[in-house]
Design a protein around this motif. Sequence first.
Motif, PDB file in Angstrom:
ATOM      1  N   ALA A 221       0.835  -1.202   0.000  1.00 45.38           N
ATOM      2  CA  ALA A 221       0.000   0.000   0.000  1.00 45.38           C
ATOM      3  C   ALA A 221       0.865   1.246   0.000  1.00 45.38           C
ATOM      4  CB  ALA A 221      -0.935   0.022   1.212  1.00 45.38           C
ATOM      5  N   VAL A 222       0.333   2.284  -0.645  1.00 45.64           N
ATOM      6  CA  VAL A 222       0.886   3.632  -0.556  1.00 45.64           C
ATOM      7  C   VAL A 222      -0.153   4.461   0.179  1.00 45.64           C
ATOM      8  CG1 VAL A 222       1.577   5.701  -1.827  1.00 45.64           C
ATOM      9  CG2 VAL A 222       2.218   3.434  -2.684  1.00 45.64           C
ATOM     10  N   ASP A 223       0.212   4.959   1.355  1.00 55.04           N
ATOM     11  CA  ASP A 223      -0.734   5.757   2.147  1.00 55.04           C
ATOM     12  C   ASP A 223      -0.339   7.218   2.125  1.00 55.04           C
ATOM     13  OD1 ASP A 223      -2.945   6.076   4.209  1.00 55.04           O
ATOM     14  OD2 ASP A 223      -1.214   6.962   5.218  1.00 55.04           O
ATOM     15  N   THR A 224      -1.258   8.071   1.668  1.00 59.14           N
ATOM     16  CA  THR A 224      -0.987   9.505   1.574  1.00 59.14           C
ATOM     17  C   THR A 224      -1.760  10.318   2.597  1.00 59.14           C
ATOM     18  OG1 THR A 224      -2.775  10.047   0.023  1.00 59.14           O
ATOM     19  CG2 THR A 224      -0.753   9.151  -0.920  1.00 59.14           C
ATOM     20  N   VAL A 225      -2.497   9.642   3.525  1.00 61.65           N
ATOM     21  CA  VAL A 225      -3.422  10.385   4.383  1.00 61.65           C
ATOM     22  C   VAL A 225      -3.140  10.263   5.877  1.00 61.65           C
ATOM     23  CG1 VAL A 225      -5.254  10.314   2.662  1.00 61.65           C
ATOM     24  CG2 VAL A 225      -5.149   8.528   4.388  1.00 61.65           C
ATOM     25  N   GLY A 226      -2.585   9.127   6.330  1.00 57.77           N
ATOM     26  CA  GLY A 226      -2.284   8.970   7.743  1.00 57.77           C
ATOM     27  C   GLY A 226      -3.507   8.691   8.590  1.00 57.77           C
ATOM     28  N   GLY A 227      -3.417   8.974   9.897  1.00 61.07           N
ATOM     29  CA  GLY A 227      -4.545   8.830  10.805  1.00 61.07           C
ATOM     30  C   GLY A 227      -5.050   7.405  10.919  1.00 61.07           C
ATOM     31  N   ASP A 228      -6.352   7.291  11.252  1.00 62.48           N
ATOM     32  CA  ASP A 228      -6.958   5.975  11.444  1.00 62.48           C
ATOM     33  C   ASP A 228      -6.939   5.134  10.169  1.00 62.48           C
ATOM     34  OD1 ASP A 228      -7.496   6.463  14.106  1.00 62.48           O
ATOM     35  OD2 ASP A 228      -9.553   7.125  13.760  1.00 62.48           O
ATOM     36  N   ILE A 229      -7.029   5.795   9.020  1.00 64.87           N
ATOM     37  CA  ILE A 229      -7.007   5.047   7.763  1.00 64.87           C
ATOM     38  C   ILE A 229      -5.682   4.302   7.614  1.00 64.87           C
ATOM     39  CG2 ILE A 229      -6.875   5.323   5.250  1.00 64.87           C
ATOM     40  CD1 ILE A 229      -9.087   7.385   5.438  1.00 64.87           C
ATOM     41  N   LEU A 230      -4.579   4.952   7.947  1.00 64.46           N
ATOM     42  CA  LEU A 230      -3.282   4.292   7.857  1.00 64.46           C
ATOM     43  C   LEU A 230      -3.248   3.047   8.732  1.00 64.46           C
ATOM     44  CD1 LEU A 230      -0.312   3.931   7.123  1.00 64.46           C
ATOM     45  CD2 LEU A 230       0.260   5.655   8.858  1.00 64.46           C
ATOM     46  N   PHE A 231      -3.721   3.150   9.961  1.00 63.92           N
ATOM     47  CA  PHE A 231      -3.632   1.970  10.816  1.00 63.92           C
ATOM     48  C   PHE A 231      -4.561   0.864  10.343  1.00 63.92           C
ATOM     49  CE2 PHE A 231      -3.885  -0.566  14.770  1.00 63.92           C
ATOM     50  CZ  PHE A 231      -2.548  -0.926  14.786  1.00 63.92           C
ATOM     51  N   ASN A 232      -5.722   1.220   9.779  1.00 62.69           N
ATOM     52  CA  ASN A 232      -6.572   0.185   9.210  1.00 62.69           C
ATOM     53  C   ASN A 232      -5.908  -0.500   8.016  1.00 62.69           C
ATOM     54  OD1 ASN A 232      -8.627   0.247  11.040  1.00 62.69           O
ATOM     55  ND2 ASN A 232     -10.071   1.362   9.759  1.00 62.69           N
TER      56      ASN A 232
END
Length: 330
Positions: A221-232
């Motif tokens: 995955a490439v995560d550009t947003v952080g927060g709870d979405i990143l941990f999910n």
Amino acid sequence: MTSFKALQTSESGEGRFETSVIERDINDLPSGEVLIRVSYSSLNYKDALSASGNRGVTRSFPHTPGIDAAGTVAESSVAEFAKGDEVIVTGYDLGMNTAGGFGQYIRVPAAWVIKRPAGLSLRESMALGTAGLTAALCIDKLEQAGLEPGDGQVLVTGATGGVGSIAVALLSRLGYSVAAVTGKADQSEFLTQLGAKQIVERSALQAGTEKPMLKEQWAGAVDTVGGDILFNVVKSLQRGASVSCCGLTAGTAFQGSVLPFILRGVNLLGVDSVEIPLVVKASMWDKLSVQWKLPNLDELVQEICLDDLPIAIERILAGQQTGRLVVRVD
């Protein structure tokens, strides 16, 4: 010529900030070995933060934002660069506390400057800009951690944004099956055109935050947003898979369990595109200009001028921007 046009953000009092195009004097630019006449820049979320007075990005005002710049050397006091050389500057302190690419001239240290790769025009380099460089670094880290095209679906969060849209296009270009996450239902066709095989509603990535683990889904995955979405995302990686983290629009907090790391052996890879060594930036630009060059780059890009920036900045802060904005400066 000593005067030039530039976007400037000024503090008007009581915490209010105003942004407008003004005339500046070249002699007011900071010191540096290389004076560059800027042809193109690009609008990034960090630029919008600077232009809105965010002191975590820019400490003092008035200030000219623009963390990206591509143009032609006007003066140089070092042998590495000569007048007329076409060059790129991204990151370091440009546009943060050093007058940036939203002006027709910048003066910077030679250690920030690379020559334009032969496979990219100045405009193409800014269609990519920091966003493209960041996306490339994210994918490079995933591949260094072992990701290969046949491993399964690769998730990209914030997929309609600058980094996200280029990550979708690059991953598709490299043969990966891409799942693109967005909260903009009307942008499904845009993401499909970039190469996404699956569109994932953002709300699906926001569910299950209370659970320590989620079903294994993503090969990377490439995560550009952080927060709870990143941990999910971390909780739903396949065994041994990795996520590259480069953004914070959904928040800076990272709260969760260590279980995915110790039970599935997943990896969280941090990506910095600002202060990395110039040689690393140059190698990524070389990739982006040859073997990773995007044939559909124009599909990502809208072009604006300096006068259009104040409205564009409001749009990106409101989460309404899709793809990349190239700023025609000169």
